[in-house]
Each structure stands twice: as C-alpha cells, then as structure tokens.
Design a protein around this motif. Sequence first.
Motif, PDB file in Angstrom:
ATOM      1  N   ILE A  57     -11.273 -15.003 -76.957  1.00 14.13           N
ATOM      2  CA  ILE A  57     -11.772 -13.973 -76.697  1.00 14.13           C
ATOM      3  C   ILE A  57     -12.956 -13.936 -75.471  1.00 14.13           C
ATOM      4  O   ILE A  57     -13.068 -13.003 -74.835  1.00 14.13           O
ATOM      5  CB  ILE A  57     -12.770 -13.699 -77.994  1.00 14.13           C
ATOM      6  CG1 ILE A  57     -11.924 -13.268 -79.041  1.00 14.13           C
ATOM      7  CG2 ILE A  57     -13.862 -12.589 -77.843  1.00 14.13           C
ATOM      8  CD1 ILE A  57     -12.531 -13.390 -80.649  1.00 14.13           C
ATOM      9  N   LEU A  58     -13.617 -15.068 -75.426  1.00 13.07           N
ATOM     10  CA  LEU A  58     -14.442 -15.109 -74.129  1.00 13.07           C
ATOM     11  C   LEU A  58     -13.547 -14.872 -73.056  1.00 13.07           C
ATOM     12  O   LEU A  58     -14.016 -14.167 -71.931  1.00 13.07           O
ATOM     13  CB  LEU A  58     -15.176 -16.534 -74.250  1.00 13.07           C
ATOM     14  CG  LEU A  58     -16.318 -16.779 -75.136  1.00 13.07           C
ATOM     15  CD1 LEU A  58     -16.871 -18.217 -75.100  1.00 13.07           C
ATOM     16  CD2 LEU A  58     -17.378 -15.651 -74.795  1.00 13.07           C
ATOM     17  N   GLY A  59     -12.459 -15.441 -72.904  1.00 14.13           N
ATOM     18  CA  GLY A  59     -11.587 -15.452 -71.501  1.00 14.13           C
ATOM     19  C   GLY A  59     -11.289 -13.751 -71.372  1.00 14.13           C
ATOM     20  O   GLY A  59     -11.364 -13.302 -70.411  1.00 14.13           O
ATOM     21  N   ALA A  60     -10.893 -13.159 -72.403  1.00 14.73           N
ATOM     22  CA  ALA A  60     -10.456 -11.839 -72.603  1.00 14.73           C
ATOM     23  C   ALA A  60     -11.679 -10.913 -72.062  1.00 14.73           C
ATOM     24  O   ALA A  60     -11.357 -10.035 -71.209  1.00 14.73           O
ATOM     25  CB  ALA A  60      -9.992 -11.278 -73.769  1.00 14.73           C
ATOM     26  N   VAL A  61     -12.716 -11.252 -72.456  1.00 15.96           N
ATOM     27  CA  VAL A  61     -13.956 -10.419 -72.035  1.00 15.96           C
ATOM     28  C   VAL A  61     -14.239 -10.773 -70.445  1.00 15.96           C
ATOM     29  O   VAL A  61     -14.478  -9.733 -69.882  1.00 15.96           O
ATOM     30  CB  VAL A  61     -14.983 -10.713 -73.067  1.00 15.96           C
ATOM     31  CG1 VAL A  61     -16.409 -10.250 -72.552  1.00 15.96           C
ATOM     32  CG2 VAL A  61     -14.977 -10.303 -74.352  1.00 15.96           C
ATOM     33  N   GLY A  62     -14.092 -11.982 -70.299  1.00 18.09           N
ATOM     34  CA  GLY A  62     -14.188 -12.400 -68.672  1.00 18.09           C
ATOM     35  C   GLY A  62     -13.374 -11.666 -67.907  1.00 18.09           C
ATOM     36  O   GLY A  62     -13.615 -11.727 -66.816  1.00 18.09           O
ATOM     37  N   LEU A  63     -12.221 -11.452 -68.443  1.00 16.37           N
ATOM     38  CA  LEU A  63     -11.167 -10.649 -67.449  1.00 16.37           C
ATOM     39  C   LEU A  63     -11.619  -9.302 -67.159  1.00 16.37           C
ATOM     40  O   LEU A  63     -11.313  -8.910 -65.993  1.00 16.37           O
ATOM     41  CB  LEU A  63      -9.893 -10.589 -67.969  1.00 16.37           C
ATOM     42  CG  LEU A  63      -9.061 -11.880 -68.311  1.00 16.37           C
ATOM     43  CD1 LEU A  63      -7.828 -11.640 -68.953  1.00 16.37           C
ATOM     44  CD2 LEU A  63      -8.554 -12.702 -66.931  1.00 16.37           C
ATOM     45  N   ILE A  64     -12.562  -8.807 -67.895  1.00 13.69           N
ATOM     46  CA  ILE A  64     -12.688  -7.269 -67.648  1.00 13.69           C
ATOM     47  C   ILE A  64     -14.245  -7.134 -67.214  1.00 13.69           C
ATOM     48  O   ILE A  64     -14.536  -6.429 -66.335  1.00 13.69           O
ATOM     49  CB  ILE A  64     -12.551  -6.299 -68.743  1.00 13.69           C
ATOM     50  CG1 ILE A  64     -10.750  -6.647 -69.211  1.00 13.69           C
ATOM     51  CG2 ILE A  64     -12.664  -5.030 -68.929  1.00 13.69           C
ATOM     52  CD1 ILE A  64     -10.172  -5.706 -68.000  1.00 13.69           C
TER      53      ILE A  64
END
Length: 128
Positions: A57-64
């Motif tokens: 989830i942190l990685g996904a949020v960090g992508l956007i």
Amino acid sequence: MNTALWIVTGLLTAVYLLSGFGKLFVPREKMAAMADAARWVLDFKPGILKAIGALEILGAVGLILPAVLDVAPVLVPLAASGLVLITTGATIMRIRRGETRAALGDAGYLALAAFVAIGRFALEPFTG
C-alpha cells in the motif's frame, strides 16, 4: 514516454492497492481458499502478511501522490524500486514453490515496476 509511464503507474497502483488491502484485511485462511495460487499465504505468519500488505500500500501510494501533489516527486522512482524488491521476493517464492504460471505473472509486475523506476529516474524524471 511520459504517458506510458503514467498508464503503467496507474495500473501498478491499482494492483498493489488491491493486493495490499487484501493482505491486511482478509484472513489468510480465507485468502488461501480463494485460489490455488493463493495458498502461499499459509507459509507466512499473519503479521508478516500484514507487513507485506502495508508495504504494498505504501508503495502504491508512493507511485502516485508525490507526483500529483508535486511534493518530493523523487519518491516515485524510489517507491517503484521498493515494489521491484517486493515483487522480486514474490517471484522467487513462486519459483521455489513450483508455481510457474504465478511466477510469470509476478515477473510481469516486476518488469512494469522496473520500467517505472528506470523511467522516472532517467528517461522522464519529474525534476529537471
């Protein structure tokens, strides 16, 4: 190139958000019963699964978010690099379990995350 990177980033964000929330909120026994390819969750303790889910989830949020908010956009390729590491582990685990089809799927996500990392570090960075 920028458009391709945004499309892949959106796809990866959706995939990792869904995967991460599943690991956080779906009991592992229920997740393992959903499909043969999900039985791997029984090899891990619930706390480890929740940690993996939180990292996804942190990685996904960090992508956007860093790019959309224009706050520290250098975090985008760093988040993509983190997802490369997570997905590398997933691919290795699938290969060790003999789950070739699932390993190929994970390797595909690995390639997409690497594309975003390389693309945002070198090809089309957000900063000059």
